[in-house]
Design a protein around this motif. Sequence first.
Motif, PDB file in Angstrom:
ATOM      1  N   SER A  56     -50.794 -45.873  48.467  1.00  0.00           N
ATOM      2  CA  SER A  56     -50.511 -44.490  48.089  1.00  0.00           C
ATOM      3  C   SER A  56     -49.875 -43.802  49.301  1.00  0.00           C
ATOM      4  O   SER A  56     -49.693 -44.418  50.368  1.00  0.00           O
ATOM      5  CB  SER A  56     -51.799 -43.795  47.630  1.00  0.00           C
ATOM      6  OG  SER A  56     -52.613 -43.511  48.736  1.00  0.00           O
TER       7      SER A  56
ATOM      8  N   THR B 104     -50.845 -41.821  51.511  1.00  0.00           N
ATOM      9  CA  THR B 104     -51.619 -41.780  52.759  1.00  0.00           C
ATOM     10  C   THR B 104     -51.316 -43.002  53.632  1.00  0.00           C
ATOM     11  O   THR B 104     -51.354 -42.924  54.860  1.00  0.00           O
ATOM     12  CB  THR B 104     -53.129 -41.679  52.432  1.00  0.00           C
ATOM     13  OG1 THR B 104     -53.304 -40.526  51.597  1.00  0.00           O
ATOM     14  CG2 THR B 104     -53.974 -41.518  53.673  1.00  0.00           C
TER      15      THR B 104
ATOM     16  N   THR C 290     -49.490 -29.319  49.408  1.00  0.00           N
ATOM     17  CA  THR C 290     -49.856 -29.312  47.992  1.00  0.00           C
ATOM     18  C   THR C 290     -51.167 -28.566  47.726  1.00  0.00           C
ATOM     19  O   THR C 290     -51.350 -28.001  46.649  1.00  0.00           O
ATOM     20  CB  THR C 290     -49.986 -30.772  47.496  1.00  0.00           C
ATOM     21  OG1 THR C 290     -48.984 -31.564  48.141  1.00  0.00           O
ATOM     22  CG2 THR C 290     -49.811 -30.875  46.002  1.00  0.00           C
TER      23      THR C 290
ATOM     24  N   ASP D 190     -44.514 -34.864  56.162  1.00  0.00           N
ATOM     25  CA  ASP D 190     -45.120 -35.413  54.954  1.00  0.00           C
ATOM     26  C   ASP D 190     -44.386 -34.775  53.777  1.00  0.00           C
ATOM     27  O   ASP D 190     -44.530 -33.582  53.517  1.00  0.00           O
ATOM     28  CB  ASP D 190     -46.614 -35.062  54.966  1.00  0.00           C
ATOM     29  CG  ASP D 190     -47.292 -35.243  53.610  1.00  0.00           C
ATOM     30  OD1 ASP D 190     -46.611 -35.543  52.621  1.00  0.00           O
ATOM     31  OD2 ASP D 190     -48.525 -35.062  53.559  1.00  0.00           O
TER      32      ASP D 190
ATOM     33  N   GLN E 218     -45.777 -41.060  43.083  1.00  0.00           N
ATOM     34  CA  GLN E 218     -46.373 -40.429  41.893  1.00  0.00           C
ATOM     35  C   GLN E 218     -46.123 -38.934  41.755  1.00  0.00           C
ATOM     36  O   GLN E 218     -46.876 -38.246  41.083  1.00  0.00           O
ATOM     37  CB  GLN E 218     -47.879 -40.718  41.864  1.00  0.00           C
ATOM     38  CG  GLN E 218     -48.743 -39.889  42.807  1.00  0.00           C
ATOM     39  CD  GLN E 218     -48.837 -40.431  44.213  1.00  0.00           C
ATOM     40  OE1 GLN E 218     -47.963 -41.141  44.656  1.00  0.00           O
ATOM     41  NE2 GLN E 218     -49.879 -40.082  44.951  1.00  0.00           N
ATOM     42  N   LYS E 219     -45.019 -38.453  42.358  1.00  0.00           N
ATOM     43  CA  LYS E 219     -44.800 -37.002  42.298  1.00  0.00           C
ATOM     44  C   LYS E 219     -43.371 -36.733  41.822  1.00  0.00           C
ATOM     45  O   LYS E 219     -43.068 -36.973  40.664  1.00  0.00           O
ATOM     46  CB  LYS E 219     -45.091 -36.405  43.663  1.00  0.00           C
ATOM     47  CG  LYS E 219     -46.430 -36.919  44.198  1.00  0.00           C
ATOM     48  CD  LYS E 219     -47.301 -35.887  44.752  1.00  0.00           C
ATOM     49  CE  LYS E 219     -48.617 -36.501  45.169  1.00  0.00           C
ATOM     50  NZ  LYS E 219     -49.680 -35.553  45.255  1.00  0.00           N
TER      51      LYS E 219
HETATM   52  C1  LIG Z   1     -48.620 -33.332  50.640  1.00  0.00           C
HETATM   53  C2  LIG Z   1     -49.416 -34.564  50.343  1.00  0.00           C
HETATM   54  N1  LIG Z   1     -49.641 -35.424  51.336  1.00  0.00           N
HETATM   55  C3  LIG Z   1     -50.337 -36.546  51.152  1.00  0.00           C
HETATM   56  C4  LIG Z   1     -50.872 -36.847  49.932  1.00  0.00           C
HETATM   57  C5  LIG Z   1     -51.693 -38.071  49.789  1.00  0.00           C
HETATM   58  O1  LIG Z   1     -51.089 -38.977  48.989  1.00  0.00           O
HETATM   59  P1  LIG Z   1     -51.909 -40.127  48.260  1.00  0.00           P
HETATM   60  O2  LIG Z   1     -52.991 -39.485  47.479  1.00  0.00           O
HETATM   61  O3  LIG Z   1     -50.827 -40.741  47.431  1.00  0.00           O
HETATM   62  O4  LIG Z   1     -52.422 -41.030  49.320  1.00  0.00           O
HETATM   63  C6  LIG Z   1     -50.679 -35.976  48.851  1.00  0.00           C
HETATM   64  C7  LIG Z   1     -51.272 -36.283  47.538  1.00  0.00           C
HETATM   65  O5  LIG Z   1     -51.652 -35.438  46.778  1.00  0.00           O
HETATM   66  C8  LIG Z   1     -49.926 -34.810  49.072  1.00  0.00           C
HETATM   67  O6  LIG Z   1     -49.709 -33.950  48.071  1.00  0.00           O
END
Ligand SMILES: Cc1ncc(COP(=O)(O)O)c(C=O)c1O
Length: 381
Positions: free
Chosen positions: A62, A64, A140, A165, A190-191
């Motif tokens: 993901s 992160t 977010t 990010d 996924q966004k």
């Molecule tokens: C700005 C931002 N950074 C990092 C992440 C983390 O991503 P993930 O949950 O895919 O590891 C998200 C996920 O919601 C996010 O919106």
Amino acid sequence: MLRKNFIMAPGPTPVPPEVLLAGAKETIHHRTPQFLKIIEQTLEEAKYLFQTSNRVYVFVSSGTGAMEAAVTNLVNPGEKAIVVVSGKFGERWKEICQAYGINVVEIALEWGEAVTPEQIEKALKEHPDAKVIFTTHSETSTGTVIDLEAIAKLTKDTDKILVTDAVSSLVAEPLKMDEWGVDVVVSGSQKGVMMPPGLAFIVLNKKAWEVVLKNKCPKYYFDLRYYDENYPDNPWTPAVNMIYMLNQSIKMIKEEGIENIWNRHRILGEATRSAVKALGLELFSKRPGNVVTAVTAPQGIDPKKVTKIMRDKYGVTIAGGQEHLANKIFRIAHLGYVSIFDTITAISALEFTLHELGYPVTFGKGVAAAMEVFNREGVAG
Ligand SMILES: Cc1ncc(COP(=O)(O)O)c(C=O)c1O
């Protein structure tokens, strides 16, 4: 009553049927000329998403994972890094840095604020030994976007590495990596990219690569040197079917045109903000972006009930607040494969929900405000 489902959360976001179907194709072996051709073409095309000529590296993780890769490939334990924290994801940068023993200089802001170029400039002056700055393009958790272009001007012609990010902003908010001089961008599938969760991306420019090549931080799976040596192949087993999906989603993004998609998100964002204001609600963010609208729940209304009723009764999944904002805000996204009617649906479900919770609502007032924006922008009416 029949209930249909709508994802209006800031990830995962709706996935177009064409992308889902692309993923349903036969899984072929990843070390074949056939697959290499597909991944090579896909990664080449993926540069468009970042507006870059640099290589795009894909991880099976993901978002992160790409954040962790940025930290462990750019900073050594004991070294200093400037980290902007104004929400959950800025906090994540800090936590990853701390996990690797990095000396964090935190620009700590109220959640909902956007860091200013002046604040970054000040931190850079006070900490000349910090070589990397970690930022969040679209925070977010608070629906806030930073002025990344202005911030990049401060680091562009220096040896400082600006990392952002863009997990939620990629494709949704204007981001021109090469033109603005952003050194490292991380994101996820996924966004805005309209895919299921499962892939993460990282892009680095030449200046950042020079730092990577000297880095000594312990790492293995996310060691970028393996990805570069093997490019376009993946050093480990790539998510074969997700690469098919990525190929299809990029095709659709190119067909619509990235500027048009940025503009669509701007219009959806404006419509959502206008609708919630028309309902007498307040925006939480001090600098709202076009990924997600964070709304302060009105006095006496529990935001957790808002998200629950919208999801369970009306099938509209929005997001609640994270951490200390859990009892304060709810968040309506307008991210990825979202049309004006998804937004209208979400606003009308919000109206029904607020009414049910005892908040005074004139039905259609929020919807009308959103429709006015769509009409004014020339996309409907
Ligand atoms: C700005 C931002 N950074 C990092 C992440 C983390 O991503 P993930 O949950 O895919 O590891 C998200 C996920 O919601 C996010 O919106």
